[in-house]
Design a protein around this motif. Structure first.
Motif, mmCIF file in Angstrom:
data_model
loop_
_atom_site.group_PDB
_atom_site.id
_atom_site.type_symbol
_atom_site.label_atom_id
_atom_site.label_comp_id
_atom_site.label_asym_id
_atom_site.label_seq_id
_atom_site.Cartn_x
_atom_site.Cartn_y
_atom_site.Cartn_z
ATOM 1 N N ALA A 208 9.167 0.497 2.197
ATOM 2 C CA ALA A 208 9.147 0.926 0.802
ATOM 3 C C ALA A 208 10.580 0.930 0.267
ATOM 4 N N THR A 209 10.786 0.320 -0.900
ATOM 5 C CA THR A 209 12.122 0.329 -1.505
ATOM 6 C C THR A 209 12.209 1.421 -2.563
ATOM 7 N N HIS A 210 11.089 2.105 -2.782
ATOM 8 C CA HIS A 210 10.992 3.230 -3.721
ATOM 9 C C HIS A 210 10.031 4.230 -3.114
ATOM 10 N N ARG A 211 10.035 5.431 -3.657
ATOM 11 C CA ARG A 211 8.954 6.351 -3.351
ATOM 12 C C ARG A 211 7.701 5.728 -3.935
ATOM 13 N N LEU A 212 6.643 5.659 -3.148
ATOM 14 C CA LEU A 212 5.521 4.813 -3.533
ATOM 15 C C LEU A 212 4.179 5.520 -3.349
ATOM 16 N N GLY A 213 3.588 5.892 -4.471
ATOM 17 C CA GLY A 213 2.262 6.511 -4.414
ATOM 18 C C GLY A 213 1.171 5.470 -4.523
ATOM 19 N N ARG A 214 1.568 4.291 -5.002
ATOM 20 C CA ARG A 214 0.590 3.223 -5.241
ATOM 21 C C ARG A 214 1.358 1.910 -5.264
ATOM 22 N N PHE A 215 0.777 0.869 -4.738
ATOM 23 C CA PHE A 215 1.447 -0.442 -4.788
ATOM 24 C C PHE A 215 0.409 -1.555 -4.834
ATOM 25 N N ASP A 216 0.856 -2.736 -5.188
ATOM 26 C CA ASP A 216 -0.040 -3.895 -5.301
ATOM 27 C C ASP A 216 0.245 -4.929 -4.217
ATOM 28 N N LEU A 217 -0.793 -5.666 -3.882
ATOM 29 C CA LEU A 217 -0.641 -6.929 -3.154
ATOM 30 C C LEU A 217 -1.268 -7.993 -4.038
ATOM 31 N N ASP A 218 -0.861 -9.245 -3.870
ATOM 32 C CA ASP A 218 -1.501 -10.331 -4.611
ATOM 33 C C ASP A 218 -2.670 -10.859 -3.784
ATOM 34 N N LEU A 219 -3.836 -10.867 -4.364
ATOM 35 C CA LEU A 219 -5.012 -11.446 -3.692
ATOM 36 C C LEU A 219 -6.017 -11.830 -4.766
ATOM 37 N N ARG A 220 -6.504 -13.075 -4.662
ATOM 38 C CA ARG A 220 -7.370 -13.596 -5.714
ATOM 39 C C ARG A 220 -8.715 -13.968 -5.096
ATOM 40 N N GLY A 221 -9.795 -13.552 -5.736
ATOM 41 C CA GLY A 221 -11.111 -13.833 -5.190
ATOM 42 C C GLY A 221 -11.309 -13.066 -3.891
ATOM 43 N N LEU A 222 -12.291 -13.439 -3.110
ATOM 44 C CA LEU A 222 -12.582 -12.849 -1.804
ATOM 45 C C LEU A 222 -13.014 -11.372 -1.933
ATOM 46 N N GLN A 223 -13.694 -10.899 -0.899
ATOM 47 C CA GLN A 223 -14.173 -9.514 -0.891
ATOM 48 C C GLN A 223 -13.313 -8.700 0.054
ATOM 49 N N VAL A 224 -12.808 -7.605 -0.418
ATOM 50 C CA VAL A 224 -12.052 -6.718 0.465
ATOM 51 C C VAL A 224 -12.991 -5.619 0.936
ATOM 52 N N LEU B 4 2.935 -12.193 -21.152
ATOM 53 C CA LEU B 4 2.838 -11.385 -19.938
ATOM 54 C C LEU B 4 4.214 -11.148 -19.330
ATOM 55 N N GLY B 5 5.211 -11.784 -19.936
ATOM 56 C CA GLY B 5 6.548 -11.836 -19.352
ATOM 57 C C GLY B 5 7.175 -10.513 -18.993
ATOM 58 N N ALA B 6 6.807 -9.468 -19.694
ATOM 59 C CA ALA B 6 7.438 -8.188 -19.412
ATOM 60 C C ALA B 6 6.814 -7.558 -18.187
ATOM 61 N N ALA B 7 7.239 -8.023 -17.022
ATOM 62 C CA ALA B 7 6.650 -7.503 -15.784
ATOM 63 C C ALA B 7 7.168 -6.107 -15.492
ATOM 64 N N GLY B 8 8.220 -5.725 -16.162
ATOM 65 C CA GLY B 8 8.708 -4.363 -16.006
ATOM 66 C C GLY B 8 9.577 -4.189 -14.790
ATOM 67 N N PRO B 9 10.069 -3.007 -14.598
ATOM 68 C CA PRO B 9 10.946 -2.720 -13.466
ATOM 69 C C PRO B 9 10.143 -2.748 -12.176
ATOM 70 N N PRO B 10 10.807 -2.827 -11.047
ATOM 71 C CA PRO B 10 10.112 -2.904 -9.768
ATOM 72 C C PRO B 10 9.160 -1.735 -9.534
ATOM 73 N N ALA B 11 9.445 -0.605 -10.090
ATOM 74 C CA ALA B 11 8.526 0.513 -9.933
ATOM 75 C C ALA B 11 8.764 1.512 -11.051
ATOM 76 N N THR B 12 7.673 2.078 -11.558
ATOM 77 C CA THR B 12 7.841 3.159 -12.519
ATOM 78 C C THR B 12 7.242 4.408 -11.891
ATOM 79 N N GLY B 13 7.981 5.466 -11.903
ATOM 80 C CA GLY B 13 7.530 6.648 -11.195
ATOM 81 C C GLY B 13 7.354 6.296 -9.732
ATOM 82 N N THR B 14 6.144 6.499 -9.225
ATOM 83 C CA THR B 14 5.901 6.114 -7.835
ATOM 84 C C THR B 14 4.916 4.950 -7.770
ATOM 85 N N THR B 15 4.783 4.197 -8.878
ATOM 86 C CA THR B 15 3.869 3.058 -8.912
ATOM 87 C C THR B 15 4.645 1.755 -8.753
ATOM 88 N N GLY B 16 4.330 0.977 -7.736
ATOM 89 C CA GLY B 16 4.990 -0.314 -7.537
ATOM 90 C C GLY B 16 4.543 -1.286 -8.609
#
Ligand code: ARG
Ligand code: ZN
Length: 470
Positions: free
Chosen positions: A85-101, A28-40
């Protein structure tokens, strides 16, 4: 008081060398760059924990509103994050495990979201400009469950018989709030925590107020200084509370489970003098608040240096108090940029124990070093080098704590006491409320002492097996 010598890594009673899927982590190590295109990106790029943290934005502030039912263990919460935003951002992630959003908004406008493992993927209605400040709210609920770390320990929101023991190193923050869960991103925090009357909710920083109505008590806490998500806590239980202000104006708040009170009392009494002693060595205490949370959580097996107010799974011994207090400088105020540098936290906090013993009638650091060095080459102490332990399963192992501290002792021997203390102090003050890397530490040590130390530190931090000469 002479600290009991208990070496090492007793904070992690779970097997130090448990072997879990190193290969999986590597894949899983290749987490990639901080953002590709406008995806965080879905991770901060840390090979030990590829999905921890996210790319494309920086959180400035978390405002967490939590309500916890200690009977049903249900959590009802809202998180409001202020970020840039440190990039133009059309989509981004937060870390959240379990629970209902149930709802996500960006700048008050409902946003699309989906769950993908530990990622909460958010698509705002309008693409965020690079540099734009924005506000995300997440409404969520459910029964939080701790995550099992690669070393087999439970991490995050850990239910107890009277509440919850909440500690998040290295990746447990996501079990109770949506976060940019990597220490690269530090932010200030506000907590509003509602619990049944009679229970106490203890978070980081200063207590702004508490109010009881209709059988519920709400505690408001503020941690104004930048904090990594893993250092946040919201530990809940039946606690005896003690408050006072130190000579230096630090507000102390101790919360102690009555079952641990007798054993904890003499150790907690030493807190002001320990902080004062550490301030003399490492520079001014980095925060305005301090204290301890002593829970009764027999299944946890470790303590954590939660910022301003460490959390203990049972009454700590003095060594552990010294250790977690030293982390306030090393680990909390000066944070990691990558988990492989963990010795900058654990080696330093362990060395603080050695120094404390040396200056309080216990064995000298040299004595402790010698006793460890006497261990045969086959001993687990030499199983892997501390400077890049190799996986998330090894970050809390003996080599990181004990050999990490030995590396500092070797440095002390090479530069002498005066320069060694100047280096420790300059490290804590120069990187205060920020970050530091091993390479920066080596450069600082060389600059301060005028000596070439790269070879020595390389040997102690990065070479396999037992180093040749002490
Ligand atoms: N940093 C903690 C200490 O003071 C140890 C945390 C261990 N965490 C874990 N998930 N095993 O040494
Ligand atoms: Zn530690």
């Amino acid at each position: 008081m002479t600290p009991s010598r208990q070496l090492p890594a007793r904070r992690s009673r779970t097997a130090a060398y448990a072997t879990v899927p190193v290969a999986v982590a590597a894949l899983l190590g290749a987490a990639g760059p901080p953002a590709t295109g406008t995806t965080g990106a879905s991770g901060a790029g840390d090979p030990y924990f590829p999905l921890s943290g996210n790319g494309g934005y920086d959180v400035r502030h978390y405002d967490l509103t939590l309500r916890y039912d200690t009977g049903s263990h249900r959590l009802d919460a809202t998180a409001e994050l202020t970020a840039r935003a440190t990039h133009r951002l059309g989509r981004f992630d937060l870390d959240l495990r379990g629970l209902q959003v149930t709802a996500v908004t960006v700048d008050r406008t409902p946003a699309a979201f989906r769950r993908d493992g530990q990622e909460l993927v958010v698509t705002p209605r309008r693409t965020l400009r690079e540099g734009q400040e924005f506000r995300v709210t997440v409404a969520y609920h459910g029964t939080p469950e701790p995550v099992t770390d690669p070393d087999g320990s439970a991490d995050g929101w850990i239910p107890t018989d009277d509440g919850a023991f909440v500690a998040g190193e290295p990746q447990g923050a996501m079990t109770w709030f949506p976060a940019n869960g990597h220490p690269r991103d530090k932010a200030s925090y506000d907590f509003t925590i509602t619990v049944p009357e009679g229970r106490t909710a203890v978070a980081n920083g200063v207590l702004l107020g508490r109010r009881t109505a209709h059988g519920l008590t709400t505690f408001r806490w503020r941690a104004a200084q930048p904090m990594a998500a893993y250092l946040a806590t919201a530990t809940i239980g039946k606690f005896q509370v003690e408050r006072y202000t130190t000579r230096d104006g630090v507000q102390v708040y101790n919360a102690v489970d009555p079952r641990e009170a007798r054993a904890a009392a003499p150790v907690l009494r030493a807190l002001p003098s320990v902080l004062e002693w550490e301030s003399k060595l490492f520079g001014p205490y980095p925060f305005r608040a301090a204290g301890s949370i002593v829970d009764h959580a027999p299944d946890v097996g470790y303590a954590l240096e939660t910022q301003t107010r460490p959390v203990y799974d049972s009454a700590p011994d003095l060594d552990t108090l010294v250790h977690e207090s030293a982390h306030q400088w090393f680990g909390d105020s000066v944070s990691l940029t990558a988990w492989k540098d963990i010795w900058l936290n654990e080696g330093f906090a362990t060395y603080a124990e050695w120094l404390y013993a040396e200056q309080h009638g216990g064995p000298s650091a040299q004595h402790t070093f010698d006793a460890l060095y006497a261990r045969p080459a086959s001993d687990g102490l030499w199983a892997y080098p501390p400077g890049d332990p190799g996986s998330g399963a090894r970050i809390f192992g003996t080599p990181v704590y004990a050999r990490g501290a030995m590396a500092l002792h070797a440095l002390r021997r090479a530069v002498g006491d005066r320069d060694f203390l100047r280096i420790l102090r300059a490290w804590a003050t120069g990187h205060r409320a920020g970050h530091g890397t091993t390479a920066e530490f080596v450069r600082l040590a060389e600059r301060t002492s005028g000596k070439r130390l790269g070879g020595l530190l390389h040997t102690w931090l990065y070479t396999e097996g037992k180093p040749d000469s002490a």
